[in-house]
Design an enzyme around this catalytic site. Structure first.
Site, mmCIF file in Angstrom:
data_model
loop_
_atom_site.group_PDB
_atom_site.id
_atom_site.type_symbol
_atom_site.label_atom_id
_atom_site.label_comp_id
_atom_site.label_asym_id
_atom_site.label_seq_id
_atom_site.Cartn_x
_atom_site.Cartn_y
_atom_site.Cartn_z
ATOM 1 N N GLU A 87 -6.290 1.530 -5.657
ATOM 2 C CA GLU A 87 -5.576 1.588 -6.938
ATOM 3 C C GLU A 87 -5.661 0.240 -7.670
ATOM 4 O O GLU A 87 -5.848 0.196 -8.887
ATOM 5 C CB GLU A 87 -4.092 1.910 -6.718
ATOM 6 C CG GLU A 87 -3.801 3.344 -6.339
ATOM 7 C CD GLU A 87 -3.751 3.560 -4.838
ATOM 8 O OE1 GLU A 87 -4.362 2.756 -4.090
ATOM 9 O OE2 GLU A 87 -3.126 4.545 -4.398
ATOM 10 N N PHE B 170 -5.276 -2.762 4.286
ATOM 11 C CA PHE B 170 -5.813 -3.982 3.683
ATOM 12 C C PHE B 170 -5.641 -3.998 2.157
ATOM 13 O O PHE B 170 -6.078 -4.926 1.494
ATOM 14 C CB PHE B 170 -7.289 -4.162 4.073
ATOM 15 C CG PHE B 170 -7.501 -4.557 5.511
ATOM 16 C CD1 PHE B 170 -6.441 -4.676 6.401
ATOM 17 C CD2 PHE B 170 -8.787 -4.842 5.994
ATOM 18 C CE1 PHE B 170 -6.633 -5.048 7.736
ATOM 19 C CE2 PHE B 170 -8.990 -5.210 7.318
ATOM 20 C CZ PHE B 170 -7.919 -5.308 8.190
ATOM 21 N N HIS C 130 -3.368 15.760 -2.981
ATOM 22 C CA HIS C 130 -4.313 14.795 -3.564
ATOM 23 C C HIS C 130 -5.527 15.511 -4.163
ATOM 24 O O HIS C 130 -6.660 15.074 -4.003
ATOM 25 C CB HIS C 130 -4.739 13.763 -2.506
ATOM 26 C CG HIS C 130 -3.657 12.784 -2.176
ATOM 27 N ND1 HIS C 130 -3.280 11.764 -3.025
ATOM 28 C CD2 HIS C 130 -2.863 12.663 -1.091
ATOM 29 C CE1 HIS C 130 -2.295 11.068 -2.476
ATOM 30 N NE2 HIS C 130 -2.020 11.580 -1.298
ATOM 31 N N GLU D 58 0.567 13.496 2.472
ATOM 32 C CA GLU D 58 1.303 13.444 1.205
ATOM 33 C C GLU D 58 1.094 14.691 0.326
ATOM 34 O O GLU D 58 0.664 14.576 -0.822
ATOM 35 C CB GLU D 58 0.891 12.193 0.428
ATOM 36 C CG GLU D 58 1.212 10.914 1.188
ATOM 37 C CD GLU D 58 0.754 9.652 0.452
ATOM 38 O OE1 GLU D 58 1.440 8.640 0.607
ATOM 39 O OE2 GLU D 58 -0.274 9.680 -0.247
ATOM 40 N N ASP E 26 -9.728 12.482 -4.588
ATOM 41 C CA ASP E 26 -8.287 12.275 -4.737
ATOM 42 C C ASP E 26 -7.871 12.697 -6.132
ATOM 43 O O ASP E 26 -8.715 13.152 -6.919
ATOM 44 C CB ASP E 26 -7.902 10.809 -4.440
ATOM 45 C CG ASP E 26 -6.564 10.734 -3.713
ATOM 46 O OD1 ASP E 26 -5.570 11.210 -4.285
ATOM 47 O OD2 ASP E 26 -6.512 10.227 -2.580
ATOM 48 N N TRP F 59 -1.018 6.813 10.379
ATOM 49 C CA TRP F 59 -0.966 5.809 9.299
ATOM 50 C C TRP F 59 0.442 5.383 8.924
ATOM 51 O O TRP F 59 0.659 4.282 8.462
ATOM 52 C CB TRP F 59 -1.720 6.315 8.055
ATOM 53 C CG TRP F 59 -1.033 7.406 7.280
ATOM 54 C CD1 TRP F 59 -1.054 8.732 7.557
ATOM 55 C CD2 TRP F 59 -0.225 7.257 6.098
ATOM 56 N NE1 TRP F 59 -0.325 9.426 6.621
ATOM 57 C CE2 TRP F 59 0.197 8.559 5.716
ATOM 58 C CE3 TRP F 59 0.163 6.161 5.324
ATOM 59 C CZ2 TRP F 59 1.005 8.768 4.601
ATOM 60 C CZ3 TRP F 59 0.957 6.373 4.206
ATOM 61 C CH2 TRP F 59 1.376 7.668 3.856
#
Ligand code: ACM
Ligand code: ZN
Length: 773
Positions: A482, A430, A268, A332, A198, A404
């Site tokens: 993150e 999660f 990413h 994304e 990423d 997603w």
């Protein structure tokens, strides 16, 4: 009541058994995930002791390993040392065998008789799941174990039962990954989706591209909190060598888990660009990103070097990972660089790509890149999975879509005849908070996904035909890291939500029941405790349900706790103890108070449930909405506005309801003529999510509920870039009047200002409460 009666019988039986056999510890087949069929039988009870042996078929290494796993679980949980054998003894054995005739390759049949326990699988994997079930029936307690005569016929609902882990934002070393895999195995999970690359770090060695790890695996620092603009300036890094990755693949394989690696492209990719700046549209320089978010800098789709890079990387990935599926990301990917890049635009022209009313040329260019990766992987005998953005543009018939952004992508894919894996953020992310009480939680990305919400998820939408439904091949939970710097916190975010997930993945919906799941959970938790897993304990706290009773104008409170453990509460804000009032029946509140409640389980006090309930003249009064609540954020409906409860700074918890493309227009019936001089509306603002504050509020009064007279209107300015997110209470004061009906109108922003990316669109308003004084 019935449950307690049955429990009483079981306890009584347990008592009898211990008299006759001297065996104190009894196995219990109320396991998670719940098997499809569990029947009590009458072939006598089996006693597991130091004399028990585990038999497996001679010459089958995987079955021998299965036997070793079972022996290890028995040792850990009971202290018993059982021996392995490849001869089948006449009695006193747990016999593992193959040959179950079942089309589902993961099916098993388990049978307990006085002489033996047999686990027969359709394959070695089926036997492994039978072993997992047997393991979960045993209490964690030293001593022999009595297994009541039982027959289990079991198989999973879905063939793809996944859990994803992001190791880019934070890195977890190989030993932690093995501990993670063991945790997955305990929950009958069979796919580990390993998000290896990423913007914030490249984590897998690629021998042809050494700078991916020498440069791309290290960032110079990490942003503090949620993109605060401040950095810790501590170098952060880590990667897996190919040898480590292969060792993990093998470790997972032994536990019937396939590692599905993800190389997220073409977006990413900033860490890769830091290593190879010529792969970006601008040529860089780039740094391995130190903050969170979505970088605009992505692989240049017009550069042939990018295609070569994709082949170099995926070529080594297929060598390391034998998985049929390779995940190529696709999520994304901003198109701002491609729009301006001569190479990207030249590629669009050369390929004859044209925008249409559904997709831009750049979206179609992304399909070209994904298609390129897919063809390469197909040539190596592999298939791709991509995030649901791969539906934008052209989707090849052999790609599997990972849904997603909701369930819609998966539904669309299934209708197109593509396979889909459901992992909607709304239920299966999660990294989201698992409780409303976010102030007492480690910092998380936001959102709200409680254990109950996970459990409630149904992956097969009713709009799908039976044939389309077959394309929903599985379900997965995702963990983005993150805000998860340590492995211990990772476990906390996964558990016990993985338990709920496992039942969504394994158990047929007709057998699922959340209350029953909660009753079964403590037995699984005893294994979490044994393993030293760090799990969240919210489900063991007192649960409160609030009901607005507009007939007798009270707030009814129903308290509950797992296993009906005793609940003690106070209403004056004092800390509850076992000497406080014990809860026995629904509370009926008619005035402001602070409710605090605990439960005591195994001599341990739960966390304190604290709820401030504030009454005003509108609370628990009949209320009518003249314009609708937004369907997506309706939760418990209009009575949320007069339930006396406050929302926290999180719009997904059910405490806030939303109005979108229409006003909030509420009429409260005060039930008798009442003197009033003030009204208020409480809103939640999250500017980035297009949840803005109200533009005006009006208060009107009426004696008959039909003709209203305006008391006051106040206008509010449009949002500016300096405004802050948070909770706002807008009070309107007016000369006091006597009235029975009060109408409150709150108008949202209908046209978001130009400085905001939502320019011109309508905004949401979120309201948790209105008040009249
Ligand atoms: C994702 O959460 N960006 C797939
Ligand atoms: Zn470019």
């Amino acid at each position: 009541m019935k449950k307690q009666y049955i429990l009483g019988l079981i306890l009584l039986c347990g008592g009898l058994f211990s008299c006759s056999s001297g065996v104190k510890n009894q196995a219990d087949f109320d396991v998670i995930p719940l098997p499809q069929e569990v029947q009590t039988a009458s072939a006598g009870d089996f006693v597991l002791s130091n004399n028990t042996v585990i038999a497996y078929p001679k010459g089958n290494d995987a079955m021998k390993r299965n036997a070793e796993f079972l022996a290890e679980y028995i040792k850990e949980q009971t202290g018993k040392n059982v021996q392995l054998t490849d001869e089948i003894p006449s009695s006193g054995a747990i016999v593992l065998s193959l040959g179950l005739d079942n089309a589902n390759k993961e099916a098993y049949h388990l049978e307990v008789t006085k002489q033996q326990i047999t686990i027969t699988g359709a394959t070695e994997a089926g036997v492994f799941y039978g072993i997992q079930t047997l393991r979960k029936t045993m209490p964690v307690a030293e001593g022999d174990v009595l297994f009541p005569s039982t027959v289990v016929n079991d198989y999973p609902r879905f063939s793809y039962r996944g859990v994803h882990l992001d190791v880019s934002r934070h890195f977890f070393p190989a030993d932690s990954i093995k501990r993670f895999i063991d945790m997955l195995a305990l929950h009958n999970i069979n796919r580990f989706h390993w998000h290896l690359t990423d913007d914030q770090g490249w984590r897998i060695e690629i021998k042809k591209r050494p700078e991916l790890t020498t440069i791309g695996s290290k960032r110079a620092g990490t942003v503090i909190a949620r993109n605060s603009g401040e950095y810790d300036n501590v170098e952060y890094g880590g990667f897996y060598t190919q040898e480590e990755a292969r060792d993990i693949v093998k470790y997972a394989q032994e536990r019937f888990i396939t590692v599905v690696p993800e190389i997220d492209l073409p977006g990413h990719m900033q860490a890769a660009l830091a290593a190879y700046p010529y792969l970006g549209c601008t040529g860089g320089p780039y740094e391995v990103w130190k903050q969170w978010g979505i970088s605009d800098d992505v692989l240049c789709a017009g550069n042939d070097e990018t295609l070569k890079f994709i082949e170099d990387v995926l070529g080594e990935i297929v060598d390391i990972f034998p998985s049929e599926y390779i995940h190529v990301g696709g999520d994304e990917c901003p198109k701002v660089r491609w729009q301006k890049c001569p190479k990207c635009q030249a590629r669009i022209k050369a390929l004859g790509i044209k925008a249409d009313d559904k997709h831009t040329a750049e979206q179609k260019l992304q399909s070209y890149i994904i298609g390129y990766a897919e063809k390469f992987l197909n040539s190596k005998g592999r298939k791709i999975i991509g995030w649901d953005e791969i539906l934008e543009g052209e989707l090849s018939p052999t790609a599997t879509v990972m849904s997603w952004r909701g369930s819609e992508g998966g539904i669309e894919a299934a209708k197109l005849g593509n396979d889909a894996i459901m992992t909607p953020a709304s239920h299966l992310y999660f990294d989201y908070y698992q409780t409303i009480d976010t102030e007492n939680e480690p910092l998380a990305i936001g959102g709200y996904v409680s254990v109950e919400r996970v459990y409630s998820y149904e992956p097969v939408d009713q709009s799908l035909t039976a044939d389309e439904a077959k394309h929903i091949i599985g379900v997965q939970a995702n963990l983005w890291t993150e805000y998860i710097p340590t492995y211990s916190q990772l476990e906390y975010m996964e558990l016990p939500r993985l338990a709920a997930l496992s039942e969504v993945q394994w158990t047929l919906p007709a057998k699922k029941n959340y209350d029953n799941f909660l009753q079964r959970l403590p037995q699984l938790i005893s294994i979490y405790d044994l393993k030293g897993y760090n799990y969240a304990k919210h489900v063991f706290n007192v649960k409160a349900e609030y009901i607005t009773d507009y007939v007798d104008n009270s707030i009814k409170v129903v308290l509950s706790a797992i296993g009906n453990s005793p609940i003690y509460y106070t209403l004056d804000g004092s800390e509850p103890t076992e000497k406080s009032q014990q809860y026995s029946d629904t509370l009926s509140l008619k005035e402001s108070c602070i409710l605090k409640a605990i439960t005591i389980r195994n001599n341990k006090k739960s966390d304190v449930l604290t709820e401030k309930i504030d009454f005003n003249k509108a609370t628990a009064k009949p209320l009518t909405l003249l314009q609708p609540i937004n369907e997506k954020y309706k939760f418990n409906g209009e009575y949320t506005l007069v339930d006396g409860l406050s929302g926290t700074p999180n719009y997904r918890t059910g405490r806030w309801i939303a109005f979108y493309k229409n006003d909030m227009e509420a009429v409260v019936d005060l039930k008798q003529e009442t003197s009033i001089h003030k009204a208020w509306v409480r809103t939640y603002v999250e500017i980035g999510e297009e949840i803005l504050d109200v533009r005006s509020i009006s208060v009107l009064a009426s004696d008959d509920g039909k003709t209203f007279k305006e008391l006051k209107t106040e206008d509010f300015p449009p949002v500016t870039s300096k405004d802050k997110n948070g909770i706002y209470t807008h009070e309107l004061e007016f000369n006091s009047v006597n009235t029975r009906y009060v109408k409150i109108i709150a108008k949202p922003e209908y046209k978001i200002p130009a400085w905001h990316w939502g320019n011109g669109r309508p905004a949401f308003i979120f309201v948790d409460e209105i008040g009249i004084e």
